[in-house]
Design a protein around this motif. Structure first.
Motif, PDB file in Angstrom:
ATOM      1  N   GLY A  68     -11.659  19.109  20.394  1.00 40.84           N
ATOM      2  CA  GLY A  68     -11.984  17.712  20.139  1.00 40.84           C
ATOM      3  C   GLY A  68     -10.751  16.894  19.767  1.00 40.84           C
ATOM      4  N   GLU A  69     -10.982  15.608  19.549  1.00 37.95           N
ATOM      5  CA  GLU A  69      -9.867  14.676  19.345  1.00 37.95           C
ATOM      6  C   GLU A  69     -10.198  13.659  18.248  1.00 37.95           C
ATOM      7  N   VAL A  70      -9.176  13.275  17.478  1.00 39.46           N
ATOM      8  CA  VAL A  70      -9.295  12.227  16.458  1.00 39.46           C
ATOM      9  C   VAL A  70      -8.424  11.051  16.861  1.00 39.46           C
ATOM     10  N   ARG A  71      -9.007   9.850  16.881  1.00 33.75           N
ATOM     11  CA  ARG A  71      -8.239   8.646  17.235  1.00 33.75           C
ATOM     12  C   ARG A  71      -8.377   7.616  16.116  1.00 33.75           C
ATOM     13  N   ILE A  72      -7.236   7.221  15.532  1.00 30.33           N
ATOM     14  CA  ILE A  72      -7.208   6.207  14.472  1.00 30.33           C
ATOM     15  C   ILE A  72      -6.445   4.992  14.980  1.00 30.33           C
ATOM     16  N   ASN A  73      -6.996   3.814  14.759  1.00 32.25           N
ATOM     17  CA  ASN A  73      -6.355   2.569  15.165  1.00 32.25           C
ATOM     18  C   ASN A  73      -4.982   2.452  14.481  1.00 32.25           C
ATOM     19  N   LYS A  74      -3.924   2.329  15.285  1.00 31.84           N
ATOM     20  CA  LYS A  74      -2.556   2.300  14.758  1.00 31.84           C
ATOM     21  C   LYS A  74      -2.212   0.980  14.063  1.00 31.84           C
ATOM     22  N   ASN A  75      -3.058  -0.038  14.244  1.00 37.39           N
ATOM     23  CA  ASN A  75      -2.762  -1.363  13.687  1.00 37.39           C
ATOM     24  C   ASN A  75      -3.396  -1.595  12.315  1.00 37.39           C
ATOM     25  N   ILE A  76      -3.983  -0.547  11.723  1.00 38.98           N
ATOM     26  CA  ILE A  76      -4.625  -0.710  10.415  1.00 38.98           C
ATOM     27  C   ILE A  76      -3.982   0.222   9.390  1.00 38.98           C
ATOM     28  N   VAL A  77      -4.178  -0.137   8.107  1.00 34.58           N
ATOM     29  CA  VAL A  77      -3.718   0.719   7.004  1.00 34.58           C
ATOM     30  C   VAL A  77      -4.896   1.592   6.567  1.00 34.58           C
ATOM     31  N   VAL A  78      -4.676   2.904   6.530  1.00 37.48           N
ATOM     32  CA  VAL A  78      -5.713   3.862   6.132  1.00 37.48           C
ATOM     33  C   VAL A  78      -5.358   4.436   4.761  1.00 37.48           C
ATOM     34  N   GLY A  79      -6.302   4.402   3.843  1.00 37.69           N
ATOM     35  CA  GLY A  79      -6.113   5.008   2.525  1.00 37.69           C
ATOM     36  C   GLY A  79      -6.999   6.233   2.394  1.00 37.69           C
ATOM     37  N   TYR A  80      -6.429   7.363   1.954  1.00 39.95           N
ATOM     38  CA  TYR A  80      -7.186   8.612   1.849  1.00 39.95           C
ATOM     39  C   TYR A  80      -7.050   9.203   0.452  1.00 39.95           C
ATOM     40  N   LEU A  81      -8.184   9.442  -0.209  1.00 41.24           N
ATOM     41  CA  LEU A  81      -8.201  10.083  -1.521  1.00 41.24           C
ATOM     42  C   LEU A  81      -8.810  11.470  -1.374  1.00 41.24           C
ATOM     43  N   ASP A  82      -7.981  12.495  -1.559  1.00 38.65           N
ATOM     44  CA  ASP A  82      -8.451  13.876  -1.494  1.00 38.65           C
ATOM     45  C   ASP A  82      -9.280  14.183  -2.739  1.00 38.65           C
ATOM     46  N   GLN A  83     -10.181  15.156  -2.610  1.00 34.19           N
ATOM     47  CA  GLN A  83     -10.992  15.572  -3.753  1.00 34.19           C
ATOM     48  C   GLN A  83     -10.108  16.057  -4.902  1.00 34.19           C
ATOM     49  N   ASN A  84      -9.053  16.763  -4.560  1.00 26.24           N
ATOM     50  CA  ASN A  84      -8.059  17.200  -5.541  1.00 26.24           C
ATOM     51  C   ASN A  84      -6.691  16.711  -5.062  1.00 26.24           C
ATOM     52  N   PRO A  85      -6.353  15.449  -5.312  1.00 27.40           N
ATOM     53  CA  PRO A  85      -5.150  14.857  -4.718  1.00 27.40           C
ATOM     54  C   PRO A  85      -3.869  15.542  -5.172  1.00 27.40           C
ATOM     55  N   TYR A  86      -2.967  15.737  -4.207  1.00 23.35           N
ATOM     56  CA  TYR A  86      -1.652  16.311  -4.530  1.00 23.35           C
ATOM     57  C   TYR A  86      -0.714  15.188  -4.969  1.00 23.35           C
ATOM     58  N   LEU A  87      -0.083  15.358  -6.122  1.00 17.91           N
ATOM     59  CA  LEU A  87       0.922  14.415  -6.603  1.00 17.91           C
ATOM     60  C   LEU A  87       2.173  15.195  -6.979  1.00 17.91           C
ATOM     61  N   ASN A  88       3.326  14.602  -6.728  1.00 19.71           N
ATOM     62  CA  ASN A  88       4.601  15.232  -7.091  1.00 19.71           C
ATOM     63  C   ASN A  88       4.757  15.205  -8.612  1.00 19.71           C
ATOM     64  N   ASP A  89       4.780  16.384  -9.232  1.00 17.26           N
ATOM     65  CA  ASP A  89       4.818  16.481 -10.695  1.00 17.26           C
ATOM     66  C   ASP A  89       6.064  15.855 -11.305  1.00 17.26           C
ATOM     67  N   GLU A  90       7.162  15.796 -10.542  1.00 18.18           N
ATOM     68  CA  GLU A  90       8.432  15.331 -11.106  1.00 18.18           C
ATOM     69  C   GLU A  90       8.644  13.831 -10.977  1.00 18.18           C
ATOM     70  N   THR A  91       7.736  13.140 -10.301  1.00 17.05           N
ATOM     71  CA  THR A  91       7.855  11.679 -10.189  1.00 17.05           C
ATOM     72  C   THR A  91       7.185  11.023 -11.382  1.00 17.05           C
ATOM     73  N   THR A  92       7.497   9.753 -11.604  1.00 18.63           N
ATOM     74  CA  THR A  92       6.842   8.984 -12.666  1.00 18.63           C
ATOM     75  C   THR A  92       5.596   8.311 -12.104  1.00 18.63           C
ATOM     76  N   VAL A  93       4.786   7.754 -12.991  1.00 18.06           N
ATOM     77  CA  VAL A  93       3.566   7.075 -12.578  1.00 18.06           C
ATOM     78  C   VAL A  93       3.885   5.893 -11.669  1.00 18.06           C
ATOM     79  N   ILE A  94       4.882   5.093 -12.042  1.00 23.09           N
ATOM     80  CA  ILE A  94       5.202   3.901 -11.238  1.00 23.09           C
ATOM     81  C   ILE A  94       5.720   4.294  -9.855  1.00 23.09           C
TER      82      ILE A  94
END
Length: 624
Positions: free
Chosen positions: A58-84
């Motif tokens: 199968g295939e996934v097609r996302i419109n290239k002209n839009i901004v997509v925001g994705y929130l994972d159930q357990n989001p990965y964040l870089n531990d060494e970065t600051t909040v800002i």
């Protein structure tokens, strides 16, 4: 405009089919919820959309002209970065300049020097050039509502709930046109969930969401897609409409399956009588027979959680707490708290993140001591404590072994017995899964197994700390039915308002500074009471301002025209109230999406007219 298309996707997990040849299309303005049982591939499907997993076909097609925001159930964040750095991580030039402005502002607030003043002035000029101030105000509102204030804090120092909020903020500040959310309400407190509902409802955002929060489903989605037996079923309407149409579909499918099996038996007799048939007609009938056989042996998974367990007797003295005090440095959790639990007490515990809900539960179970006060636990009390931190299942154990480590079974009353195998089967773990290792289970299946181990201890005082996280809606419905019949004390901490409303009789509200309110009623009752209190205060402030600013009225009575207007307003308000009730009833009954949309639009008009006419009626009533 099309935003997302999934074309004939299929995915296996080992030998297990998750979904096959599914097709989904999401266009601008659609707000779609994906509903399915645990372990059927909801999170996997979202990861395939985002490209972190690959479909078998199968295939996934996302419109290239839009901004997509994705929130994972357990989001990965870089531990060494600051909040800002995490929140403003984006190639968007406006976001980069806003990050720079926020940083300069914080530096200047800490230490005002000519250097920090110059840097702040430069940052402000760049925002002027980009015409970004409205955008900056919107971002500040998002950060404020999600209680993100310490921008310099390292991500590794954040709690689970704080990490989820930072990840949410990082997505929302990008102003995505398509928002993809996997269990967004987990780890958010009730006020933040309600803010998120309101925010999404007001924004021009298309949505694909996986959630077990049924109030969230009703308030932010206009379409539900059910993934069942590897196939998709689409329902245009709210959650109530989905339940009604799902029941209809399953009834029809059951009838069709019965007809297919009867036809299969007849065709099987013909095959046995005519094995040497060579004619074209006979060959077509043989082909049709094999297709019928395939359909006849489809197995529907209609299993439900069914418990009628005999709960150990609980004595007259349960838990008594007198003048309890608990604090961490300057943070007060309890201050002079007194409560005596009664038989079959059903209590919800609510409060913002960080006010001490988990600490309260640990004091309740005797795992932690209050700083002072008297605390007594009755001799017959048997605790069952489900906690997020307590789930420590051994990955190398088989499912049946995990349960048997607690007990071989449970008494049902009347001398009957429910074995560990039967218990697992009733709790949506069919017999083939009993030999599976814990490591092969999905997140929701592990939660369900852990919950089962708590219930296996057969408690008479059950404490559930966020039990709804990662459980599917089907499991929640039957768990609620079990808890409604549970013959013991029940204490629940949950952000699932529907779950709380259905099960508790009163609520402990941890208001902060050690204050605890015992509110009679469920969460919705409490929320409505708070809103009424807020309106009363606003009315008092408004009236006080009028008293101070307006000159004394010389007007003594209504004019002829005003009297006629006053009488007509009473009639209009009565008609509008009747129409509002009728619209409420129609929306609650469900229906096609287009009709529900029209009803919703009309409701908005009616509410606006009621407000306007009500204000005018109040104004004239002073002289009527």
């Amino acid at each position: 405009m099309n935003y997302l298309t999934l074309d004939k996707l299929s995915k296996y997990y080992g030998e297990k089919l998750l979904f096959e040849d599914i097709t989904i299309s999401i266009n601008e303005g659609q707000r779609v919820a994906l509903v399915a049982r645990n372990g059927t591939g909801k999170s996997t499907l979202l990861k395939i959309i985002m490209g972190t997993e690959v479909p078998d076909s199968g295939e996934v097609r996302i419109n290239k002209n839009i901004v997509v925001g994705y929130l994972d159930q357990n989001p990965y964040l870089n531990d060494e970065t600051t909040v800002i750095e995490t929140v403003f991580y984006s190639d968007n030039p406006i976001l980069k300049e806003i990050r720079n402005y926020e940083y300069c502002l914080e530096m200047h607030d800490r230490k005002s020097t000519a250097e920090t003043q110059e840097a702040l002035q430069s940052a402000m000029q760049k925002l002027d050039q980009l015409d970004a101030w409205d955008y900056e105000v919107k971002i500040r509102q998002i950060l404020s509502q999600l209680e993100i204030r310490n921008f310099d804090q390292k991500v590794r120092l954040l709690s689970g709930g704080q990490r989820k909020r930072v990840a949410m903020a990082a997505i929302l500040v990008q102003s995505p046109q398509l928002l993809i959310l996997d269990e967004p309400t987990n780890h958010l407190d009730l006020e933040m969930i309600e803010w998120l509902e309101s925010y999404i409802a007001k924004q021009n955002i298309s949505l694909l969401v996986v959630t077990h929060d049924r109030y969230f489903l009703d308030r932010v989605t206009n379409e539900i897609i059910e993934l069942d037996q590897g196939k998709l079923h689409r329902y245009k309407g709210n959650y109530s409409y989905f339940l009604e149409k799902k029941a209809e579909r399953e009834f029809i499918e059951g009838q069709e399956l019965e007809k297919t099996r009867k036809r299969y038996k007849k065709e099987l007799e013909w095959i046995r009588r005519s094995p040497q048939a060579r004619g074209t007609k006979a060959k077509a009938r043989i082909t049709s027979f094999h297709e019928t056989k395939k359909k006849a042996f489809v197995k529907r998974d209609d299993s439900e959680v069914r418990f009628r367990i005999q709960t150990p007797r609980i004595g007259g003295k349960i838990i008594e707490m007198f003048n309890l005090y608990k604090a961490y440095d300057d943070l007060k959790i309890l201050d002079d708290f007194t409560y005596i639990f009664k038989r079959y007490d059903r209590v919800g515990v609510v409060g913002k993140n960080g006010v001490g809900k988990t600490t309260f539960l640990e004091i309740l179970t005797g795992q932690m001591k209050a700083d002072r006060g008297n605390f007594v636990i009755g001799q017959t009390v048997e605790f069952g404590y489900y906690t997020q931190a307590g789930m420590q299942l051994k990955e190398d154990k088989r499912v049946l072994e995990v349960v048997r480590d607690i007990a071989d079974g449970l008494p049902l009353g009347g001398g009957k017995w429910l074995s560990a195998e039967e218990l697992l089967n009733n709790f949506l773990f069919p017999y083939p899964m009993h030999r599976n290792y814990v490591s092969t289970l999905s997140g929701g299946e592990k939660r369900r197994l852990y919950l089962l181990t708590i219930l296996m201890s057969n408690p008479n005082f059950l404490i559930l700390d966020e039990p709804t996280n990662d459980l599917d809606i089907m499991t929640l419905n039957v768990l609620e039915e079990f808890l409604e019949e549970f013959k013991g004390c029940l204490v629940i901490v949950s952000h699932d308002r529907y779950f709380m409303d259905r099960l508790v009789d009163h609520i402990f509200v941890l208001e902060g500074e050690g204050k605890t309110r015992d509110f009679p009623g469920n969460y919705t009752d409490y929320r409505n009471w708070k809103l009424a209190q807020k309106r009363e205060k606003q009315a008092e402030v408004k009236e006080a301002k009028k008293t101070v600013t307006k000159a004394p009225r010389e007007k003594k009575k209504l004019s002829f025209n005003e009297k006629r207007e006053f009488e007509q307003l009473e009639k209009d308000i009565e008609l509008l109230e009747a129409e509002k009730k009728q619209l409420d009833d129609q929306m609650a009954a469900g229906g096609p999406y287009e009709e529900l949309q029209k009803l919703s639009e009309r409701m908005g008009i009616v509410m606006k007219e009621l407000d306007e006419k009500g204000d005018r009626w109040l104004e004239l009533s002073e002289f009527a």
